[in-house]
Design a protein around this motif. Structure first.
Motif, short mmCIF file in Angstrom:
data_model
loop_
_atom_site.label_atom_id
_atom_site.label_comp_id
_atom_site.label_asym_id
_atom_site.label_seq_id
_atom_site.Cartn_x
_atom_site.Cartn_y
_atom_site.Cartn_z
N PHE A 1 0.84 -1.19 0.00
CA PHE A 1 0.00 0.00 0.00
C PHE A 1 0.88 1.25 0.00
O PHE A 1 1.97 1.26 0.60
CB PHE A 1 -0.90 0.03 1.24
N GLU A 2 0.40 2.26 -0.65
CA GLU A 2 1.10 3.53 -0.61
C GLU A 2 1.23 4.00 0.83
O GLU A 2 0.26 4.01 1.59
CB GLU A 2 0.34 4.58 -1.44
N GLY A 3 2.43 4.34 1.23
CA GLY A 3 2.65 4.87 2.57
C GLY A 3 2.78 3.82 3.66
O GLY A 3 2.85 4.17 4.85
N PHE B 1 3.35 3.35 8.33
CA PHE B 1 2.19 2.89 9.13
C PHE B 1 2.60 2.64 10.58
O PHE B 1 1.88 3.00 11.52
CB PHE B 1 1.60 1.63 8.49
N GLY B 2 3.72 1.99 10.78
CA GLY B 2 4.27 1.82 12.13
C GLY B 2 3.53 0.84 13.01
O GLY B 2 3.76 0.79 14.23
N GLU B 3 2.65 0.04 12.44
CA GLU B 3 1.89 -0.96 13.19
C GLU B 3 1.96 -2.30 12.47
O GLU B 3 2.35 -2.36 11.29
CB GLU B 3 0.42 -0.52 13.34
N PRO B 4 1.60 -3.41 13.15
CA PRO B 4 1.62 -4.71 12.47
C PRO B 4 0.75 -4.72 11.22
O PRO B 4 -0.39 -4.25 11.23
CB PRO B 4 1.06 -5.67 13.54
N LEU B 5 1.32 -5.22 10.13
CA LEU B 5 0.61 -5.37 8.85
C LEU B 5 0.96 -6.76 8.33
O LEU B 5 2.12 -7.05 8.06
CB LEU B 5 1.06 -4.29 7.87
N PHE B 6 -0.03 -7.64 8.21
CA PHE B 6 0.26 -9.03 7.88
C PHE B 6 -0.92 -9.70 7.20
O PHE B 6 -2.06 -9.21 7.24
CB PHE B 6 0.65 -9.81 9.14
N HIS B 7 -0.63 -10.84 6.56
CA HIS B 7 -1.65 -11.67 5.91
C HIS B 7 -2.28 -12.60 6.95
O HIS B 7 -1.64 -12.97 7.94
CB HIS B 7 -1.01 -12.48 4.78
N SER B 8 -3.51 -13.01 6.70
CA SER B 8 -4.20 -13.89 7.64
C SER B 8 -3.46 -15.21 7.83
O SER B 8 -3.60 -15.86 8.88
CB SER B 8 -5.63 -14.16 7.16
N LYS B 9 -2.66 -15.62 6.85
CA LYS B 9 -1.86 -16.85 7.01
C LYS B 9 -0.94 -16.74 8.21
O LYS B 9 -0.62 -17.74 8.86
CB LYS B 9 -1.04 -17.09 5.74
N ASP B 10 -0.49 -15.52 8.53
CA ASP B 10 0.47 -15.30 9.60
C ASP B 10 -0.20 -14.79 10.88
O ASP B 10 0.46 -14.18 11.73
CB ASP B 10 1.54 -14.31 9.14
N PHE B 11 -1.49 -15.06 11.02
CA PHE B 11 -2.24 -14.57 12.17
C PHE B 11 -1.63 -15.08 13.49
O PHE B 11 -1.52 -14.35 14.47
CB PHE B 11 -3.71 -15.00 12.05
N GLN C 1 -4.41 4.46 0.88
CA GLN C 1 -3.05 4.63 1.37
C GLN C 1 -3.03 4.41 2.88
O GLN C 1 -4.08 4.33 3.54
CB GLN C 1 -2.51 6.03 1.05
N LEU C 2 -1.81 4.31 3.41
CA LEU C 2 -1.60 4.23 4.85
C LEU C 2 -0.74 5.41 5.28
O LEU C 2 0.06 5.93 4.50
CB LEU C 2 -0.90 2.92 5.22
N SER C 3 -0.92 5.82 6.53
CA SER C 3 -0.02 6.80 7.15
C SER C 3 0.19 6.34 8.59
O SER C 3 -0.30 5.27 8.97
CB SER C 3 -0.61 8.22 7.08
N LYS C 4 0.86 7.07 9.39
CA LYS C 4 1.20 6.63 10.73
C LYS C 4 -0.06 6.32 11.55
O LYS C 4 -0.83 7.22 11.89
CB LYS C 4 2.04 7.67 11.45
N GLY C 5 -0.28 5.03 11.82
CA GLY C 5 -1.41 4.61 12.63
C GLY C 5 -2.76 4.87 12.00
O GLY C 5 -3.78 4.87 12.69
N LYS C 6 -2.80 5.07 10.67
CA LYS C 6 -4.07 5.39 10.01
C LYS C 6 -4.22 4.62 8.69
O LYS C 6 -3.24 4.39 7.98
CB LYS C 6 -4.18 6.89 9.73
N VAL C 7 -5.47 4.26 8.39
CA VAL C 7 -5.84 3.61 7.14
C VAL C 7 -6.79 4.55 6.41
O VAL C 7 -7.86 4.90 6.93
CB VAL C 7 -6.51 2.24 7.38
N HIS C 8 -6.43 4.95 5.19
CA HIS C 8 -7.22 5.91 4.41
C HIS C 8 -8.08 5.14 3.39
O HIS C 8 -7.56 4.29 2.66
CB HIS C 8 -6.31 6.89 3.69
#
Length: 588
Positions: A157-159, A163-173, A341-348
């Motif tokens: 994703f752009e940005g 983001f600074g937070e966990p971002l992962f696929h459900s496979k890696d839950f 897009q994503l930014s620090k702690g936010k999903v747009h």
């Protein structure tokens, strides 16, 4: 020092349902064979491996339908009562015990990822693995059983770097399971069953959830209670009642021996009216039972495509409490929008909303490309595997499309497409090709319809399909592949007397492969749309097709009325390997 080389009669890649069944079956027929099973992870189980058992994970299947015929999941041993969905940990333990019982486990090499597979000059295959890059394995036969849910598709994703937070696929839950306890607000992207599962896992712990379902996607999947129709029948069992399988147009359906009835149901106006009524009742019942329109938020979860067209995106509400009450209670906020897009702690979002988020979990599907490199380059095309294709429509494709629509004119009336639809692609060029890859095109969804490769009959692909009949199909494919490898199954065992006869056979096999694989494009536009085989009510006739190839009986109920009205299950296929061995001895 020269690199070492190990020699095997058979190498199987992938230790899920299909890889375990393939290894067990081959050893049952060839007890002295040199066999090894390679697994990239640290345990057997595939989707039920210990690295994927996130909190609360259960099977969609209830106990009794998700087990091998020769290894029943009895209540005393496994603790799962009738009518219960099977916990993920229990399934992992079950598959591990299966591997132990049939002497498969000692042959498994864990943490051994295949990096490349090379065609031998005189047949056979040369494998390189991550476990020992300096060494190679040479095998006479190869089964690839990595399936279609081993390679996660995680978009960028752009940005996202900010983001600074966990971002992962459900496979890696599981690797991020601590977020259930440590985060207060999370975002989940996707409308598939794994997204529903993740939403539920967070919601029951009191986490606030923003659930994003792409407005440019396929929408929410169909979710059904375990028991459906006004008669409250077990859905898994309904899909395996022969009479009800006739309600699904199926290009291999006549393998069940009831081609005349199928032809009438789908080839006449009256028959098609009855079929449409069946699907209208089934779909309407699911909408009524789930009460989608009883609340503005649950209304957003109503599927965008009719149940008839949905394929294995149809799933089961296997939760301990009422999922929809959690949505109505306000802890789950549903957004029909795209992430821009994503930014620090936010999903747009494309809707203009900006979501505060401490985690982004993506349930964004799977790659259908092969998980390792085939050598030489271009071999994927010869094998019938996904490969970069041209935009030209091949004459054989046009021919089988016409054949499908002639037999099943209902399929020409495709559902209305989402006008906003666009593939979810990665910004990395290597992954942008995923959508442009060709569909699988394997004969019987298992072997290449290629003259040279058919002549050596030394490679097969197990589990390259999606169905709710996993265990039965896994054990039947395993026996089919073993017979194929041994050259003891028509048309592969028939002697070829001339080049013209060879060409005729290959042409017939290629036509059959293309016809069966292309069928999914018309039948299940709400599923995989023909990229991979994807079916529900068509699984029983598929098993019939494989059993007919093996010259084993397909009607196993002991009476005409039972045959068409009683559901098939694992209990109907005990000892099929021994059946085939006994038949083979008689044929000698």
């Amino acid at each position: 020092m020269a690199a070492s080389t190990e020699q095997f009669d058979l190498v199987v890649v992938g230790a899920g349902w299909f890889g375990l069944a393939a290894t067990k079956t081959y050893l049952e027929v060839h007890p002295d064979a040199r066999v090894v099973l390679l697994e990239a992870e640290s345990s057997v189980g595939g989707v039920w491996g210990k690295n994927r058992l996130y909190p609360g994970l259960k099977s969609n299947n209830m106990v009794g339908t998700y087990e091998f015929s020769d290894f029943p999941m009895d209540e005393k041993t496994w603790g799962v009562k009738p009518g219960q969905h099977i916990p993920g940990q229990t399934l992992h333990n079950y598959l591990t015990a299966y591997a132990k019982k049939f002497n498969v486990l000692p042959r498994v090499r864990f943490n051994c990822k295949v990096e490349s597979v090379e065609r031998g000059e005189k047949g056979g295959w040369i494998l390189k693995t991550s476990a020992n890059a300096a060494a190679s394995m040479v095998t006479k036969k190869l089964v690839v059983a990595t399936g279609v849910t081993s390679q996660a598709f995680l978009p960028t994703f752009e940005g996202q770097e900010s983001f600074g937070e966990p971002l992962f696929h459900s496979k890696d839950f599981l690797a991020h399971a601590d977020t259930i306890k440590t985060k207060k607000r999370v975002t989940i992207l996707g409308g598939t069953k794994s997204a529903w599962d993740a939403v539920y896992a967070y919601a029951i712990e009191g986490v606030e959830i923003d659930w994003v379902i792409r407005e440019s996607g396929h929408g929410p999947c169909w979710m059904a209670p375990p028991y459906v129709t006004p008669l409250k029948k077990w859905l898994e069992k309904l899909a395996h009642v022969r009479f009800l399988t006739w309600m699904s147009p199926c290009i291999w359906g006549e393998a069940d021996g009831y081609g005349g009835i199928r032809s009438w149901l789908h080839g006449t106006a009256v028959g098609r009216f009855l079929v449409d009524r069946f699907w209208a009742i089934l779909g309407g019942d699911l909408v009524t039972l789930n009460k989608y329109d009883s609340h503005p938020e649950t209304a957003k979860l109503k599927p965008w495509i009719g149940a008839f067209w949905t394929g294995t995106s149809l799933s089961i509400l296997n939760y301990d409490t009422d999922f929809f009450e959690l949505v109505k209670g306000g802890k789950i906020k549903v957004h029909i929008a795209d992430i821009t897009q994503l930014s620090k702690g936010k999903v747009h979002l494309s809707s203009g909303e900006v979501l505060e988020s401490e985690t982004l979990l993506c349930s964004t599907g799977w790659k259908h490309s092969t998980p390792f490199t085939f050598i030489p380059s271009g071999l994927e095309s010869e094998l019938g595997l996904p490969h970069v294709q041209t935009s030209e429509v091949e004459p054989l494709t046009e021919q089988v499309d016409a054949e499908i629509l002639s037999l099943y004119p209902r399929l020409a009336k495709q559902p209305k497409k989402n006008e906003k639809f666009k593939p979810l692609c990665d910004t990395k060029a290597v992954l942008q090709n995923e959508e442009s890859l060709s569909a699988l095109n394997l004969y019987r969804f298992m072997v290449p319809a290629n003259a040279e490769l058919l002549a050596t009959n030394d490679i097969a692909f197990a589990g390259n399909l999606m169905a709710i009949t996993t265990a039965i199909i896994a054990q039947t494919q395993a026996l089919w592949i073993t017979a194929y490898f041994d050259g003891k199954m028509l048309p592969f065992s028939a002697t070829i007397h001339s080049t013209a006869e060879l060409d005729e056979r290959v042409t017939a096999l290629q036509h059959s492969a293309t016809l069966h694989n292309r069928f999914g494009k018309w039948r299940y536009p709400g599923g995989w749309c023909g990229k991979i085989p994807d079916f529900v009510f068509d699984a029983l006739p598929y098993v019939d097709l494989l059993l007919k190839d093996l010259d084993l009986k397909t009607r196993r109920k002991g009476g005409w009325l039972k045959e068409i009205s009683e559901p098939y299950g694992p209990e109907d296929y005990p000892g099929i390997v021994q059946e085939w061995l006994d038949k083979d001895k008689k044929d000698l």
